[in-house]
Design a protein around this motif. Structure first.
Motif, PDB file in Angstrom:
ATOM      1  N   GLU A  30       0.864  -1.284   0.073  1.00  0.00           N
ATOM      2  CA  GLU A  30      -0.019  -0.151  -0.088  1.00  0.00           C
ATOM      3  C   GLU A  30       0.996   1.140  -0.010  1.00  0.00           C
ATOM      4  O   GLU A  30       0.634   2.248  -0.645  1.00  0.00           O
ATOM      5  CB  GLU A  30      -1.198   0.077   1.182  1.00  0.00           C
ATOM      6  CG  GLU A  30      -2.131  -1.114   0.911  1.00  0.00           C
ATOM      7  CD  GLU A  30      -3.037  -0.997  -0.028  1.00  0.00           C
ATOM      8  OE1 GLU A  30      -3.481   0.310  -0.359  1.00  0.00           O
ATOM      9  OE2 GLU A  30      -3.362  -1.755  -0.722  1.00  0.00           O
ATOM     10  N   TYR A  31       1.949   1.203   0.815  1.00  0.00           N
ATOM     11  CA  TYR A  31       2.855   2.405   0.875  1.00  0.00           C
ATOM     12  C   TYR A  31       3.552   2.465  -0.428  1.00  0.00           C
ATOM     13  O   TYR A  31       3.433   3.843  -0.983  1.00  0.00           O
ATOM     14  CB  TYR A  31       3.926   2.129   1.727  1.00  0.00           C
ATOM     15  CG  TYR A  31       5.032   3.057   1.858  1.00  0.00           C
ATOM     16  CD1 TYR A  31       4.536   4.671   2.277  1.00  0.00           C
ATOM     17  CD2 TYR A  31       6.258   2.795   1.324  1.00  0.00           C
ATOM     18  CE1 TYR A  31       5.801   5.604   2.167  1.00  0.00           C
ATOM     19  CE2 TYR A  31       7.367   4.068   1.308  1.00  0.00           C
ATOM     20  CZ  TYR A  31       6.945   5.070   1.566  1.00  0.00           C
ATOM     21  OH  TYR A  31       7.673   6.315   1.834  1.00  0.00           O
ATOM     22  N   ASP A  32       4.106   1.626  -1.229  1.00  0.00           N
ATOM     23  CA  ASP A  32       4.600   1.849  -2.473  1.00  0.00           C
ATOM     24  C   ASP A  32       3.790   2.501  -3.694  1.00  0.00           C
ATOM     25  O   ASP A  32       4.201   3.003  -4.537  1.00  0.00           O
ATOM     26  CB  ASP A  32       5.346   0.428  -3.034  1.00  0.00           C
ATOM     27  CG  ASP A  32       6.580   0.460  -2.231  1.00  0.00           C
ATOM     28  OD1 ASP A  32       7.148   1.414  -1.587  1.00  0.00           O
ATOM     29  OD2 ASP A  32       7.297  -0.723  -2.083  1.00  0.00           O
ATOM     30  N   LEU A  33       2.545   1.884  -3.388  1.00  0.00           N
ATOM     31  CA  LEU A  33       1.383   2.288  -4.529  1.00  0.00           C
ATOM     32  C   LEU A  33       1.151   3.864  -4.249  1.00  0.00           C
ATOM     33  O   LEU A  33       0.696   4.209  -5.256  1.00  0.00           O
ATOM     34  CB  LEU A  33      -0.003   1.531  -4.289  1.00  0.00           C
ATOM     35  CG  LEU A  33       0.173   0.026  -4.662  1.00  0.00           C
ATOM     36  CD1 LEU A  33      -1.090  -0.861  -4.127  1.00  0.00           C
ATOM     37  CD2 LEU A  33       0.558  -0.039  -6.214  1.00  0.00           C
ATOM     38  N   ARG A  34       1.202   4.301  -3.136  1.00  0.00           N
ATOM     39  CA  ARG A  34       0.792   5.478  -2.747  1.00  0.00           C
ATOM     40  C   ARG A  34       1.979   6.655  -2.772  1.00  0.00           C
ATOM     41  O   ARG A  34       1.807   7.639  -2.846  1.00  0.00           O
ATOM     42  CB  ARG A  34       0.095   5.523  -1.589  1.00  0.00           C
ATOM     43  CG  ARG A  34      -1.423   4.848  -1.466  1.00  0.00           C
ATOM     44  CD  ARG A  34      -1.728   4.474  -0.215  1.00  0.00           C
ATOM     45  NE  ARG A  34      -3.021   3.439  -0.586  1.00  0.00           N
ATOM     46  CZ  ARG A  34      -4.201   3.561  -0.468  1.00  0.00           C
ATOM     47  NH1 ARG A  34      -4.365   5.198  -0.308  1.00  0.00           N
ATOM     48  NH2 ARG A  34      -5.085   2.959  -0.511  1.00  0.00           N
ATOM     49  N   ARG A  35       2.980   6.293  -2.467  1.00  0.00           N
ATOM     50  CA  ARG A  35       4.195   7.138  -2.023  1.00  0.00           C
ATOM     51  C   ARG A  35       4.570   7.983  -3.316  1.00  0.00           C
ATOM     52  O   ARG A  35       4.672   7.532  -4.473  1.00  0.00           O
ATOM     53  CB  ARG A  35       5.321   6.224  -1.627  1.00  0.00           C
ATOM     54  CG  ARG A  35       6.079   5.556  -2.417  1.00  0.00           C
ATOM     55  CD  ARG A  35       7.128   4.975  -1.678  1.00  0.00           C
ATOM     56  NE  ARG A  35       8.653   5.064  -2.500  1.00  0.00           N
ATOM     57  CZ  ARG A  35       9.678   4.130  -2.158  1.00  0.00           C
ATOM     58  NH1 ARG A  35       9.219   3.090  -1.398  1.00  0.00           N
ATOM     59  NH2 ARG A  35      10.522   4.297  -2.961  1.00  0.00           N
ATOM     60  N   PRO A  36       4.798   9.128  -2.923  1.00  0.00           N
ATOM     61  CA  PRO A  36       5.007  10.334  -4.142  1.00  0.00           C
ATOM     62  C   PRO A  36       6.427   9.962  -4.445  1.00  0.00           C
ATOM     63  O   PRO A  36       7.513  10.488  -3.361  1.00  0.00           O
ATOM     64  CB  PRO A  36       4.870  11.350  -3.272  1.00  0.00           C
ATOM     65  CG  PRO A  36       4.887  11.552  -2.030  1.00  0.00           C
ATOM     66  CD  PRO A  36       4.580   9.907  -1.742  1.00  0.00           C
ATOM     67  N   LEU A  37       6.968   9.809  -5.660  1.00  0.00           N
ATOM     68  CA  LEU A  37       8.383   9.771  -5.986  1.00  0.00           C
ATOM     69  C   LEU A  37       8.988  10.960  -6.965  1.00  0.00           C
ATOM     70  O   LEU A  37      10.044  10.704  -7.359  1.00  0.00           O
ATOM     71  CB  LEU A  37       8.469   8.262  -6.703  1.00  0.00           C
ATOM     72  CG  LEU A  37       8.442   7.219  -5.430  1.00  0.00           C
ATOM     73  CD1 LEU A  37       8.400   5.854  -6.026  1.00  0.00           C
ATOM     74  CD2 LEU A  37       9.769   7.340  -4.639  1.00  0.00           C
ATOM     75  N   THR A  38       8.154  12.140  -7.089  1.00  0.00           N
ATOM     76  CA  THR A  38       8.619  13.096  -7.883  1.00  0.00           C
ATOM     77  C   THR A  38       8.240  14.323  -6.968  1.00  0.00           C
ATOM     78  O   THR A  38       7.519  14.264  -6.003  1.00  0.00           O
ATOM     79  CB  THR A  38       7.980  13.291  -9.225  1.00  0.00           C
ATOM     80  OG1 THR A  38       6.671  13.634  -8.970  1.00  0.00           O
ATOM     81  CG2 THR A  38       8.028  11.820  -9.949  1.00  0.00           C
TER      82      THR A  38
END
Length: 196
Positions: A30-38
């Protein structure tokens, strides 16, 4: 080529983009689906949420065939800017993905029911009247654009690349090969930029 062939070709391209976007979510927390990476907050689940709203609007309201579920607040403008590009903690992945699948089934029904030259009215912008053909081309481009964003975000999350989970459309290579390739590209950039 007939109009039916044209429509079928367009449907294949939009479905290919939809499938590619959803595979980018497979196997992630769930974290990786939602985490902002830009710096602008781009994240995988938010991209799905955004495309869901776009399809509901363009293939639904535009052609007088509104999506039968209550309109998400990002379609009605009842959310903050970029509210359609991220998922709140209380919005489950199952809910977001399920809505996307239901919206695309609704979109496919519109595509099936109308000829490519059917004219709809987009509720914003300078070019209100759009044919189904134009809307299909727009949504193919829009969805593939966001698949490109998802490609980069997924690669940042866990290194997965390609249009499909089998990686068939990316260069073969293990971690060492990719590291060497990256270094070669970096050296060329530094040389071209006078930094070597």
């Amino acid at each position: 080529m007939t109009a039916a062939d044209d429509k079928n070709d367009l449907r294949i391209y939009i479905q290919d983009a939809r499938d590619a976007l959803l595979w980018k979510l497979e196997g992630l927390s769930e974290y990786d689906l939602r985490r902002p990476l830009t710096p602008t907050g781009t994240n995988l689940l938010g991209l799905v949420k955004h495309v869901t709203g776009a399809e509901a609007l363009y293939f639904g309201d535009t052609f007088g065939r509104p999506f039968p579920e209550p309109a998400p607040v990002w379609i009605t403008g009842q959310t903050e800017p970029n509210g359609d590009l991220w998922a709140r903690a209380d919005e489950s992945t199952k809910e977001v993905v399920g809505r996307y699948r239901r919206v695309w089934a609704h979109s496919d029904a519109t595509i099936e029911a109308l000829p490519l030259d059917a004219v709809g009215k987009v509720p914003f912008g300078a070019r209100h009247e759009q044919t189904l053909h134009r809307v299909l081309v727009h949504m193919i481009a829009e969805t593939h654009r966001h698949v490109g964003h998802a490609d980069l975000v997924r690669e940042l999350v866990d290194g997965a690349t390609g249009q499909r989970s089998d990686g068939a459309n990316t260069a073969p290579g293990d971690t060492d090969w990719w590291r060497a390739h990256h270094d070669r590209v970096e050296r060329a950039a530094r040389e071209a930029g006078g930094l070597a």
